[in-house]
Structures are given as structure tokens and as C-alpha cells.
Design a protein around this motif. Sequence first.
Motif, PDB file in Angstrom:
ATOM      1  N   SER A  52      -5.867  -3.366   8.412  1.00 19.82           N
ATOM      2  CA  SER A  52      -5.830  -1.992   7.909  1.00 19.82           C
ATOM      3  C   SER A  52      -4.392  -1.522   7.711  1.00 19.82           C
ATOM      4  O   SER A  52      -4.078  -0.836   6.737  1.00 19.82           O
ATOM      5  CB  SER A  52      -6.557  -1.046   8.871  1.00 19.82           C
ATOM      6  N   PHE A  53      -3.510  -1.886   8.628  1.00 23.22           N
ATOM      7  CA  PHE A  53      -2.103  -1.512   8.492  1.00 23.22           C
ATOM      8  C   PHE A  53      -1.522  -2.125   7.227  1.00 23.22           C
ATOM      9  O   PHE A  53      -0.734  -1.492   6.508  1.00 23.22           O
ATOM     10  CB  PHE A  53      -1.335  -1.999   9.725  1.00 23.22           C
ATOM     11  N   SER A  54      -1.944  -3.363   6.918  1.00 25.98           N
ATOM     12  CA  SER A  54      -1.456  -4.045   5.720  1.00 25.98           C
ATOM     13  C   SER A  54      -2.025  -3.424   4.460  1.00 25.98           C
ATOM     14  O   SER A  54      -1.345  -3.336   3.430  1.00 25.98           O
ATOM     15  CB  SER A  54      -1.815  -5.534   5.770  1.00 25.98           C
ATOM     16  N   ILE A  55      -3.307  -3.021   4.504  1.00 27.60           N
ATOM     17  CA  ILE A  55      -3.910  -2.406   3.321  1.00 27.60           C
ATOM     18  C   ILE A  55      -3.319  -1.024   3.070  1.00 27.60           C
ATOM     19  O   ILE A  55      -3.058  -0.648   1.924  1.00 27.60           O
ATOM     20  CB  ILE A  55      -5.447  -2.339   3.470  1.00 27.60           C
ATOM     21  N   ILE A  56      -3.109  -0.254   4.131  1.00 29.45           N
ATOM     22  CA  ILE A  56      -2.424   1.035   3.964  1.00 29.45           C
ATOM     23  C   ILE A  56      -1.061   0.792   3.338  1.00 29.45           C
ATOM     24  O   ILE A  56      -0.671   1.446   2.375  1.00 29.45           O
ATOM     25  CB  ILE A  56      -2.292   1.757   5.318  1.00 29.45           C
ATOM     26  N   SER A  57      -0.324  -0.145   3.891  1.00 30.58           N
ATOM     27  CA  SER A  57       0.929  -0.657   3.328  1.00 30.58           C
ATOM     28  C   SER A  57       1.857   0.418   2.758  1.00 30.58           C
ATOM     29  O   SER A  57       1.824   0.733   1.569  1.00 30.58           O
ATOM     30  CB  SER A  57       0.646  -1.686   2.223  1.00 30.58           C
ATOM     31  N   ILE A  58       2.709   0.940   3.610  1.00 28.58           N
ATOM     32  CA  ILE A  58       3.670   1.933   3.128  1.00 28.58           C
ATOM     33  C   ILE A  58       4.704   1.318   2.189  1.00 28.58           C
ATOM     34  O   ILE A  58       5.411   2.044   1.478  1.00 28.58           O
ATOM     35  CB  ILE A  58       4.365   2.660   4.301  1.00 28.58           C
ATOM     36  N   LEU A  59       4.769  -0.015   2.155  1.00 27.35           N
ATOM     37  CA  LEU A  59       5.627  -0.679   1.171  1.00 27.35           C
ATOM     38  C   LEU A  59       4.943  -0.748  -0.194  1.00 27.35           C
ATOM     39  O   LEU A  59       5.569  -1.117  -1.183  1.00 27.35           O
ATOM     40  CB  LEU A  59       5.986  -2.100   1.632  1.00 27.35           C
ATOM     41  N   ALA A  60       3.682  -0.405  -0.236  1.00 28.48           N
ATOM     42  CA  ALA A  60       2.956  -0.379  -1.507  1.00 28.48           C
ATOM     43  C   ALA A  60       2.780   1.056  -1.985  1.00 28.48           C
ATOM     44  O   ALA A  60       3.376   1.478  -2.973  1.00 28.48           O
ATOM     45  CB  ALA A  60       1.594  -1.073  -1.353  1.00 28.48           C
ATOM     46  N   GLY A  61       1.967   1.839  -1.288  1.00 26.00           N
ATOM     47  CA  GLY A  61       1.619   3.175  -1.746  1.00 26.00           C
ATOM     48  C   GLY A  61       2.802   4.107  -1.944  1.00 26.00           C
ATOM     49  O   GLY A  61       2.859   4.832  -2.948  1.00 26.00           O
ATOM     50  N   THR A  62       3.749   4.115  -1.010  1.00 21.57           N
ATOM     51  CA  THR A  62       4.875   5.047  -1.140  1.00 21.57           C
ATOM     52  C   THR A  62       5.766   4.691  -2.327  1.00 21.57           C
ATOM     53  O   THR A  62       6.384   5.570  -2.934  1.00 21.57           O
ATOM     54  CB  THR A  62       5.735   5.056   0.142  1.00 21.57           C
TER      55      THR A  62
END
Length: 512
Positions: A33-43
Amino acid sequence: MTKLDDDARRLAELGYSQELDRSWSGFSNFAISFSIISILAGTFTTFGQAWNNGGPIAISWGWPIISAFILIIGFCLAELVSAYPTAGGIYWWAAKLGRPVHGWFTGWLNLIGLIAVTASVDYGCATFLNITLSRFIDTWDPTLTRAFILFAVILALHALINIFSHRLISVLQNVSVWWHVLGVAVVIAILVFGPEKHQSLEFVFTGTNNNSGFSDGMFWIYILPLGFLLTQYTITGFDACAHVSEETRGAARSAARGLWQSIFYSAIGGWVLLLAFLFAATDVDAVNDPASPGFVGNIFTSALTPTLATVVFGISAIGQFFCGMSCVTSMSRMTYAFARDGAIPGWRLWSKVDRNRTPVNAIIAGCVVALLITLPALYEAPNKAPVAFYAVVSMAVIGLYLAFLIPIWLRLRMGDRFTPGPWTLGRKYKALCWIAVVEIAVVSIYFVMPFSPQGIPGHPEFTWTAVNYAPLAVGAVLLGIGLWWALSARTWFAGPRRTIDQTPEDEPEPVA
């Protein structure tokens, strides 16, 4: 009896035999889940949505406020996964807390959302990889066509990894966590020490911006809320903890804990990262470049040396690759579970697992659909904003959060008749569930609205490339599955199917 035996026994009580390989640790469950949230992606990929629709305040204030609401939603879902740790996740909860019709709509909404998340993350990864390659190869032109080709390649790679490296996936999830932690730390350090100067506190916490095309008179009631899509999209996909619960040891506790913790730590890390973006955005004109208004890369190229900017692009692209890999894992498990209960046409094919206990057909099907729904990204919007990408993002947010709403509402309605698992909200469930329901309803309304005036039918400059096609796609699917239910499915779909026989003394107490 070992913990693994306890997990298998609990799964049998819920009606299923242990078909998937239960080899994941609690940390691996949190990691997906931490990987799917991925602040390196969404942000990185949806920063422009907030910058163009509200500016700094949509980020500095919008992120923590919306994150708090999402954490409340996470708490509500954590209680449910603790009670029912199955791969079907929210679909299973809705069917058991309500009736088959609730499970039917929840399952399809969840599946739409997971496929859209996979599409949006991998397309974002392709976009950043496209830019990174152009910085290394002088002759590489980062066109939309090349971005789409890279997107197709990345989707194929993620499918192959999930098919042939099933035992490696949990290890890669753990690697992904550390990449996100260390990668974010490196990016923040670069943005702190790399620029020659930084923005003021006043700019970061009071600055506004409107590149939407709508009049400033609509700023507070329409434009600014559209900017909140940044937070609402980035912190999603955390239901993955439920979808891999049949592969997790001690799932009744570890999946619940992994779900809310993935939201909490992502919210903190994401806010610090976004503040670093804003403080480094000293050249506002460059960030508002008409060729790519609000694109986060404009901050890096205007505030950093070419080498440092390339490092930031590369860190993000790799983080997004990990994120997309996790999305395919979650999406395929949901497809497998929903098909296992006969809800998807050709369900025998999609619920089949190979000798390695991997749902290969579900993986391939989900990736193909993700490719198809992203085809409009081949066409550029007149205002240069990635409208097609944001439409897929909106589909993900609407699909997933509406799917979250149904079981949360049913749990609220059930009240004290609900039998909780070891992780429970206690008496606080009423207030938290009501907050979650209202927030999801408001968000779902805003994110089907047009992103620009050119996307409104009847506008003098109307063009289909500016249309937010999320309501068309989600609406068509809802209409389709609604008619399917009314004309056919209601006569044969009975919700989750038991795949294991039990002796009377093993039967669980009825939930309702």
C-alpha cells in the motif's frame, strides 16, 4: 497451532480454501500500500493539478487537511479488513454486510478504480522516463507518442514481473519502501541545498494561482477544490492491504495496521516533499510555462543544475515503476477474487491460478484494459494540460472511493450487530464513518466536473480533447452494470461463493 494455520482456518471460516501463497510478512503487506500510494508518483504527476487550480495553498494547506480525511477513511477500512481478511476486500465486505447487489456494485467500482490507478501510475512513469531519456539522449524527442509506447512497455514489464517473479514481488515491495524513503530524502536534500534561493513562507502558505481558465470568482467554491485531486489521488490504493491479505501472515492484525500506517506515513512524507517543491519554485513564470503549465519538472529545470534535475527525474521514475508494479499486483488479486465468485464474464478463466499460485490471466486482462482506457492520452489538449491523464486519475479516485463508501455505509448502518476483528474502532466508529461517507460524496461530485471551460459542451472553444471523460467512462460502466444487474445478474449472482466445506463446529457466527 501456528499463525499460518490460524490464517488458513480464518479464511476457511470466511468460505475459501488457501489457494494463494501465504508468504508475505506484515511489513510486506504495509509495503504494497505504501508503494501504491507512492509519494514519488502522485506528488510528481499531479502536482500541476493543484498548482493550476489553487496554487501553493492547494498544496501547503490542502494536502494535510485532505490527508486527515483520508486517514479517517483508512481507519474505517482497517476495521473491516481486520474482521474479514480476504482477497476480495471491500467487495466481500459489502456483500456480507449488505446484500449481493451491494457487493456487485462495490466490486465493479473497485475493479474500475484499480485498473485506472494502474493505468495512471504507469503512464506517469512513462512520462517521467520519457523526459529522463531526453536529458541523456540529445536526439530523443519526448513526444506523446513516445510516452505512450513507453507506457505500453512498462505495463508489459509489470505484467511479466507479476507473472514470473511471484515470490520476488514481496521482496521488491520491501525494496520499494526503502527506495521511497531514501529517494524522497535525497530529493528533499537536493531541493534544499541545490537552488541558489528559495521562496518565502508567505508565498508557500498564502500564495494562490489560477491556470484553470475559469474566472477568479469561482476560486474558492470550484477551482481550489479541483486542486485537491493531488492529495485525493496520491493517497489512494491503500485497499491493497486487503487484496493481499490472503497472502499475508497474521492478516487480521497486520493488514489492518498496514492499511492505516501506509496512509499516515505517506501523508507526512508527502507534505514535506511538496513543501520542498514549493520553496524551490522561485521562478513562477517558468512553472507557469504555457507549453506545460504547472508541470513539476519546470521547478527542477529552473531551480537546479541540469545534473541535479536529471537525478530528481530519475529517482521519481524508478519510484513510479515500483508503484506500478504494486498496482498490478493489487488489481490482479481483486480481479481474481471477484471472478472467483462468478461476477466477471469468463470468470473461470480470470479466477484460474497457475502452478505457482499466480492469477496469470487476471494480470494480463487488467493490463490490457489499462492500456485501452489510456488511448486518449495520445491527443494533446488545447491548453497543453494532460487532461486525458487527469481523467484517468479522476476515474481512479471516483471508482475507488465510491467502492470504499458502500461498505463503510453498510458498517455504519449495521451498528452493534457488526462483529469486529482484533483491530476495532470501538464506539468511535459512528463519528468516523459519517465523516468518511460525507467526504467521499463531496469528492466524487467535484472530480466528475470539467477541468477547463473548453471541456464544457456549448462553450465557444469546446473541444473533445479538453473533456474530463471520467464521468462518461464511470457513468457508462455504472449504467452497464446496473442494467446487467436488473436484467440478469440479480437472478444468479448471490455474492461470495464458498469454495470449502466446513463442519458445523467450524462455522462462524452470522454477522447479521
